[in-house]
Each structure stands twice: as structure tokens, then as C-alpha cells.
Design a protein around this motif. Structure first.
Motif, short mmCIF file in Angstrom:
data_model
loop_
_atom_site.label_atom_id
_atom_site.label_comp_id
_atom_site.label_asym_id
_atom_site.label_seq_id
_atom_site.Cartn_x
_atom_site.Cartn_y
_atom_site.Cartn_z
N ARG A 117 -22.37 62.63 7.50
CA ARG A 117 -23.07 61.35 7.46
C ARG A 117 -24.32 61.49 6.61
NH1 ARG A 117 -22.58 58.57 13.48
NH2 ARG A 117 -20.35 58.26 13.37
N LEU A 118 -24.45 60.57 5.67
CA LEU A 118 -25.61 60.52 4.79
C LEU A 118 -26.40 59.26 5.13
CD1 LEU A 118 -23.85 61.51 1.46
CD2 LEU A 118 -25.22 62.98 2.94
N TYR A 119 -27.71 59.42 5.26
CA TYR A 119 -28.61 58.31 5.62
C TYR A 119 -29.53 58.04 4.43
CZ TYR A 119 -26.96 59.86 10.18
OH TYR A 119 -26.18 60.24 11.24
N ARG A 120 -29.58 56.78 4.01
CA ARG A 120 -30.25 56.47 2.75
C ARG A 120 -31.02 55.16 2.87
NH1 ARG A 120 -31.21 59.09 -2.25
NH2 ARG A 120 -30.92 57.65 -3.97
N ARG A 121 -32.21 55.12 2.31
CA ARG A 121 -32.95 53.87 2.17
C ARG A 121 -32.50 53.14 0.91
NH1 ARG A 121 -37.67 52.23 4.60
NH2 ARG A 121 -38.52 53.62 6.19
N GLY A 122 -32.62 51.83 0.93
CA GLY A 122 -32.34 51.06 -0.28
C GLY A 122 -30.87 50.94 -0.59
N GLU A 123 -30.39 51.75 -1.54
CA GLU A 123 -29.01 51.67 -1.99
C GLU A 123 -28.25 52.95 -1.62
OE1 GLU A 123 -27.66 48.99 -3.15
OE2 GLU A 123 -29.58 47.94 -3.06
N PRO A 124 -26.94 52.86 -1.43
CA PRO A 124 -26.16 54.06 -1.10
C PRO A 124 -26.02 54.98 -2.31
CG PRO A 124 -24.70 52.19 -1.42
CD PRO A 124 -26.11 51.64 -1.49
N ILE A 125 -25.60 56.20 -2.04
CA ILE A 125 -25.35 57.16 -3.11
C ILE A 125 -23.97 56.89 -3.71
CG2 ILE A 125 -25.12 59.61 -3.67
CD1 ILE A 125 -26.89 60.21 -1.29
N ALA A 126 -23.89 56.89 -5.00
CA ALA A 126 -22.60 56.66 -5.67
C ALA A 126 -21.66 57.83 -5.41
CB ALA A 126 -22.81 56.48 -7.17
N MET A 127 -20.42 57.53 -5.12
CA MET A 127 -19.45 58.57 -4.85
C MET A 127 -19.24 59.47 -6.07
SD MET A 127 -18.60 58.54 -1.74
CE MET A 127 -17.21 59.65 -1.82
N SER A 128 -19.43 58.91 -7.27
CA SER A 128 -19.28 59.73 -8.48
C SER A 128 -20.34 60.82 -8.54
CB SER A 128 -19.37 58.84 -9.72
OG SER A 128 -20.60 58.15 -9.76
N ASP A 129 -21.48 60.62 -7.89
CA ASP A 129 -22.51 61.66 -7.82
C ASP A 129 -22.23 62.66 -6.71
OD1 ASP A 129 -23.90 60.44 -9.89
OD2 ASP A 129 -25.13 59.22 -8.54
N LEU A 130 -21.61 62.18 -5.65
CA LEU A 130 -21.38 63.04 -4.48
C LEU A 130 -20.17 63.97 -4.63
CD1 LEU A 130 -22.01 60.78 -1.35
CD2 LEU A 130 -23.18 62.90 -1.93
N LEU A 131 -19.08 63.44 -5.19
CA LEU A 131 -17.83 64.18 -5.19
C LEU A 131 -17.93 65.55 -5.88
CD1 LEU A 131 -15.16 61.39 -5.72
CD2 LEU A 131 -15.59 62.72 -3.66
#
Length: 274
Positions: free
Chosen positions: A107-121
Motif C-alpha cells: 500500500r502506497l499513501y500519497r498526497r495530491g495525485e497518485p503515483i503513475a504505474m509507469s514509474d512504479l513498475l
């Protein structure tokens, strides 16, 4: 007031447990937020429970309420509350999948906007984690703050199982070291979960690999990464040997005994490999 008349089979004698029925009806009529408030009051001091209940009143979407029982949502509230007031604020939790299978929840917790999956994968793939599914939840409080909880269902790419209780702190430190640019994102990070190394020990093996490449060794970095991943116990002992040789905090006698023991274990491991 709603009055219901329930007809039963006249040919069957029924002994109804009225108190049990009333209790089940009352529990059914309680909302998810009612249950959350009860859990907060039971687990936390009164002022803290009141602050959290007021801050996140009506903030969680219906999809989150359907997927996450109220009793299991308190860690999420605490993670969201602890996020700094910054658009780059990020929190992380590695949880079990709720069954004895190999799946975990990241689980990732983020303010504002979510993290793009293209950055995470790519980053997660270099930790040998394969993303099976993603459930994003937008959390909006009445004061206008917006958060995202990204629940990723993950599994080890090579199979096997992982104890999140033992690996979470080590993985979290390594993840943020890469995320904030203190460590590189490459195949050596797979040893964090596969060999039980922390991110600094993975840095040591990466540095040794880069040195060997400069000496003209005819193997690529990717090849050395794959060999160490196939033999995680050997990779761990190589990192420990480096520490036994160069840790300035070790006493001379301790340093000698550790090096001797690790040298024997490395020799045995190499014999099994060859």
C-alpha cells in the motif's frame, strides 16, 4: 420506525433467540463509519480518536469501505495523518494477503495525485516484485485535502513466499533509498528480499561488480546480478564478508573469527554451486 411481521412455517416449532436476532439486526444497520468510530474509541485515547474520526468523516469512498473492514482501516488513517504537508509526501506499508498464499499487499499513501504505474513498475520489478492487481482509492477530507491509497497486489517474481513482518522495514528503507535517488534501481535490489540484505549491503555488491567490470572481467552486470540472485545465501555471505573485513567497530579478535567462519561457508557454497 419500521415494523416488520415475519411469517414462519406453521408446521415447524421455532424457538427464536430474540436477543441474538436484535443484536444481528443492530449490527447490520450500523454503517462502516459507525464501526470505524467504535474501533477508534476502543484502541486510542479519546482525544486522538475524536481527532481522527472528525478529520476523516465521510472521506473514504464506498469502494474502500467494501474492500477494507473498518477494524483494518485504522493503520491507513494513521499513515495518511502522518504524511507531511508536501506534494511529494509518500508512505508505504507491506502487508500479508490475508491467506497463506504467496500474494502480498503493498500500500502506497500519497498526497495530491497518485503515483503513475509507469514509474512504479520498473522499480518494483528490480525488487523482484510482480504486480498482479491495483486498487486505487481517493480519500477526500472535508477541509479539502486529497489523498490516494494505492493498494497493489504483488508476488515474488520467482515464486516463493515472503514474511512481510520480517521484510517490511528492510524493503521500505530500500524502496525510499531508490525513490529519493540514494541508491540505483537495478537487479542488485532483488537481493533485498531474496537474500535478506539491506539496501546498503546491496550497494556494496553493486560497487564490487562495477570495480570488476573496470578490470576487464568478461561478464556483464546483468549476468552477475542473475548469478547472485540464483544463489542468495552466497550473495549474503559475500556482503557479510565485506563488513567483517572493513567494519571499524569490530574488535580484532571478532573480525578474525568472523572472516574465518564466513570464508569456510563461502567455500562450501562455491563447492555446491560448481
Amino acid at each position: 420506525r419500521l415494523h416488520l411481521l415475519v411469517r414462519t412455517d406453521p408446521d415447524r416449532e421455532i424457538d427464536a433467540d430474540v436477543e441474538r436476532i436484535e443484536s444481528r439486526i443492530a449490527e447490520t444497520l450500523r454503517t462502516w463509519e459507525d464501526r470505524l468510530r467504535t474501533e477508534l474509541d476502543a484502541r486510542m485515547p479519546g482525544e486522538q480518536a475524536e481527532e481522527l474520526a472528525r478529520r476523516f468523516d465521510g472521506a473514504f469512498p464506498a469502494s474502500f469501505q467494501e474492500d477494507v473492514p473498518a477494524a483494518q482501516a485504522i493503520p491507513d488513517l494513521l499513515e495518511l495523518r502522518s504524511l507531511p504537508d508536501s506534494p511529494d509526501a509518500l508512505g508505504l506499508a507491506l502487508l500479508g494477503g490475508g491467506d497463506p498464499g504467496p500474494l502480498l499487499h503493498l500500500r502506497l499513501y500519497r498526497r495530491g495525485e497518485p503515483i503513475a504505474m509507469s514509474d512504479l513498475l520498473p522499480l518494483l520489478e528490480n525488487f523482484a516484485l510482480r504486480v498482479i492487481n491495483e486498487r486505487p482509492y481517493r480519500v477526500e477530507t472535508k477541509d479539502g485535502a486529497r489523498y490516494w491509497i494505492q493498494d497493489l497486489e504483488v508476488a515474488l517474481a520467482g515464486g516463493g513466499r515472503l514474511d512481510p513482518g520480517q521484510a517490511e522495514a528492510r524493503f521500505e528503507a530500500a524502496f525510499f533509498a531508490v525513490w529519493h535517488g540514494r541508491a540505483e534501481s537495478d537487479g542488485f535490489n532483488r537481493l533485498v528480499l531474496a537474500a535478506g540484505l539491506d539496501w546498503r549491503q546491496a550497494v556494496v555488491l553493486r560497487a564490487v561488480c562495477r570495480y570488476l567490470l573496470q578490470t576487464g572481467l568478461p561478464f556483464s552486470q546483468r549476468y552477475m546480478e542473475s548469478v547472485l540472485l540464483r544463489h542468495p545465501a552466497l550473495a549474503a555471505r559475500l556482503a557479510w564478508m565485506f563488513e567483517a573485513r572493513f567494519d571499524p567497530r569490530l574488535a580484532s579478535a571478532t573480525r578474525t573469527s568472523q572472516q574465518r567462519a564466513l570464508a569456510g561457508e563461502i567455500d562450501e557454497a562455491l563447492e555446491r554451486v560448481t
